[in-house]
Design an enzyme around this catalytic site. Structure first.
Site, PDB file in Angstrom:
ATOM      1  NE  ARG A   1      -2.686  -0.082   3.516  1.00 12.86           N
ATOM      2  CZ  ARG A   1      -3.620   0.372   4.346  1.00 12.86           C
ATOM      3  NH1 ARG A   1      -4.909   0.171   4.070  1.00 12.86           N
ATOM      4  NH2 ARG A   1      -3.303   1.016   5.423  1.00 12.86           N
TER       5      ARG A   1
ATOM      6  CB  THR B   1      -2.996   6.764  -2.381  1.00 16.54           C
ATOM      7  OG1 THR B   1      -2.143   5.633  -2.625  1.00 16.54           O
ATOM      8  CG2 THR B   1      -2.402   8.001  -3.020  1.00 16.54           C
TER       9      THR B   1
ATOM     10  CG  ASP C   1       2.216  -2.192   8.905  1.00 13.72           C
ATOM     11  OD1 ASP C   1       2.536  -3.388   8.711  1.00 13.72           O
ATOM     12  OD2 ASP C   1       2.177  -1.345   7.993  1.00 13.72           O
TER      13      ASP C   1
ATOM     14  CG  ASP D   1       5.801  -1.866   9.422  1.00 12.05           C
ATOM     15  OD1 ASP D   1       6.464  -2.402   8.513  1.00 12.05           O
ATOM     16  OD2 ASP D   1       5.339  -0.715   9.349  1.00 12.05           O
TER      17      ASP D   1
HETATM   18  C1  PRP Z   1      -0.994  -4.650   4.546  1.00 11.22           C
HETATM   19  C2  PRP Z   1      -1.638  -5.995   4.849  1.00 11.22           C
HETATM   20  C3  PRP Z   1      -2.483  -6.240   3.644  1.00 11.22           C
HETATM   21  C4  PRP Z   1      -2.926  -4.856   3.246  1.00 11.22           C
HETATM   22  C5  PRP Z   1      -4.340  -4.606   3.663  1.00 11.22           C
HETATM   23  O1  PRP Z   1       0.103  -4.821   3.706  1.00 11.22           O
HETATM   24  O2  PRP Z   1      -0.718  -7.010   5.106  1.00 11.22           O
HETATM   25  O3  PRP Z   1      -1.814  -6.864   2.579  1.00 11.22           O
HETATM   26  O4  PRP Z   1      -2.060  -3.937   3.922  1.00 11.22           O
HETATM   27  O5  PRP Z   1      -4.762  -3.344   3.316  1.00 11.22           O
HETATM   28  P1  PRP Z   1      -5.871  -3.080   2.197  1.00 11.22           P
HETATM   29  O6  PRP Z   1      -6.993  -4.024   2.487  1.00 11.22           O
HETATM   30  O7  PRP Z   1      -6.240  -1.647   2.432  1.00 11.22           O
HETATM   31  O8  PRP Z   1      -5.257  -3.283   0.863  1.00 11.22           O
HETATM   32  P2  PRP Z   1       1.084  -3.633   3.305  1.00 11.22           P
HETATM   33  O9  PRP Z   1       0.659  -3.009   2.026  1.00 11.22           O
HETATM   34  O10 PRP Z   1       1.276  -2.714   4.470  1.00 11.22           O
HETATM   35  O11 PRP Z   1       2.421  -4.418   2.983  1.00 11.22           O
HETATM   36  P3  PRP Z   1       3.380  -5.232   3.956  1.00 11.22           P
HETATM   37  O12 PRP Z   1       2.670  -6.507   4.324  1.00 11.22           O
HETATM   38  O13 PRP Z   1       4.574  -5.466   3.100  1.00 11.22           O
HETATM   39  O14 PRP Z   1       3.682  -4.390   5.160  1.00 11.22           O
HETATM   40  N1  URA Z   2      -2.404  -3.170   7.030  1.00 15.00           N
HETATM   41  C1  URA Z   2      -2.101  -3.476   8.314  1.00 15.00           C
HETATM   42  O1  URA Z   2      -1.160  -4.236   8.589  1.00 15.00           O
HETATM   43  N2  URA Z   2      -2.871  -2.928   9.286  1.00 15.00           N
HETATM   44  C2  URA Z   2      -3.907  -2.131   9.012  1.00 15.00           C
HETATM   45  O2  URA Z   2      -4.584  -1.668   9.964  1.00 15.00           O
HETATM   46  C3  URA Z   2      -4.188  -1.816   7.673  1.00 15.00           C
HETATM   47  C4  URA Z   2      -3.423  -2.366   6.694  1.00 15.00           C
END
Ligand code: PRP
Ligand code: URA
Length: 200
Positions: free
Chosen positions: A93, A97, A191, A194
């Site tokens: 993400r 945005t 997150d 993270d």
């Molecule tokens: C997070 C999570 C999902 C997504 C959900 O990933 O693990 O994949 O956000 O959000 P959405 O429903 O609004 O799309 P992120 O993009 O933070 O990547 P990461 O797992 O690499 O931290």
């Molecule tokens: N991704 C996450 O890991 N946590 C949230 O709350 C939203 C997106």
């Protein structure tokens, strides 16, 4: 058990070691639950002293973890579905945005009969999940063959996926009501990626 484990994950004082341990335990429970929804077939078994009726999963399994957070779920799912092929989707993400951008895709060959399990512990806006399903459909996977496994989903995100792909089955531990201005799940757990990988 699921709610007890989830409460530990939600707690901001849970350290990385505990967060990993608990999310992996939760993944084992979810992998077991998914088994309830997969097609089975009857088999005959010879026990050491008699014959018995049993069951086995009918179709081959494909796991599609959405990077990164879903990597936490993969070992548990492979423990139950030992022969599953694993396809990867890298979706991240944008911090401003909240729109997920595809940076990696590597799907195995998927047969019509295969059961496809998408793994992503968080469904927030539903953008990542929806993109994952779209990409699978472009690979000719039927919606009804897809099960989406999550830990926390926000109502707006799960509603979006259900509206766009009504035949996809979604399994989750908890549904939270809303998102904040940064599109984070409220109350959520922060997150996931993270916290699991220590990139806070
Ligand atoms: C997070 C999570 C999902 C997504 C959900 O990933 O693990 O994949 O956000 O959000 P959405 O429903 O609004 O799309 P992120 O993009 O933070 O990547 P990461 O797992 O690499 O931290
Ligand atoms: N991704 C996450 O890991 N946590 C949230 O709350 C939203 C997106």
């Amino acid at each position: 058990m699921k709610k007890v484990l989830l409460s530990i994950l939600r707690d901001k004082n849970t350290d990385i070691k505990k967060f990993r341990e608990v999310s992996e335990k939760l993944a084992l429970i979810l992998a077991g639950e998914v088994g309830e929804f997969l097609e089975k077939e009857e088999i005959k078994i010879d026990t050491p002293i008699d014959k018995a009726n049993g069951i086995k999963f009918k179709n081959d399994i494909i796991l599609i973890p959405i990077l990164r957070a879903a990597l936490s779920l993969v070992p548990a799912f492979l423990m139950f579905f030992e022969k599953a092929k694993v396809g990867f989707l890298g979706l991240k993400r944008d911090e401003k945005t909240a729109i997920a951008k595809l940076y990696y895709k590597n799907f195995p060959k998927i047969k019509d009969t295969d059961d496809v399990i998408i793994l992503d512990p968080m469904i927030a806006t539903g953008g990542s999940g929806s993109q994952a399903i779209k990409l699978l459909k472009e690979d000719s996977v039927k919606e009804e063959k897809i099960i989406f496994v999550s830990v926390i989903c926000a109502k707006p995100g799960v509603d979006k996926i259900k509206r766009e792909y009504p035949k996809v089955k979604i399994i989750y531990v908890a549904q939270d009501k809303k998102l904040n201005d940064q599109q984070f799940i409220i109350p959520g757990l922060g997150d996931f990626g993270d916290r699991y990988f220590g990139t806070l």
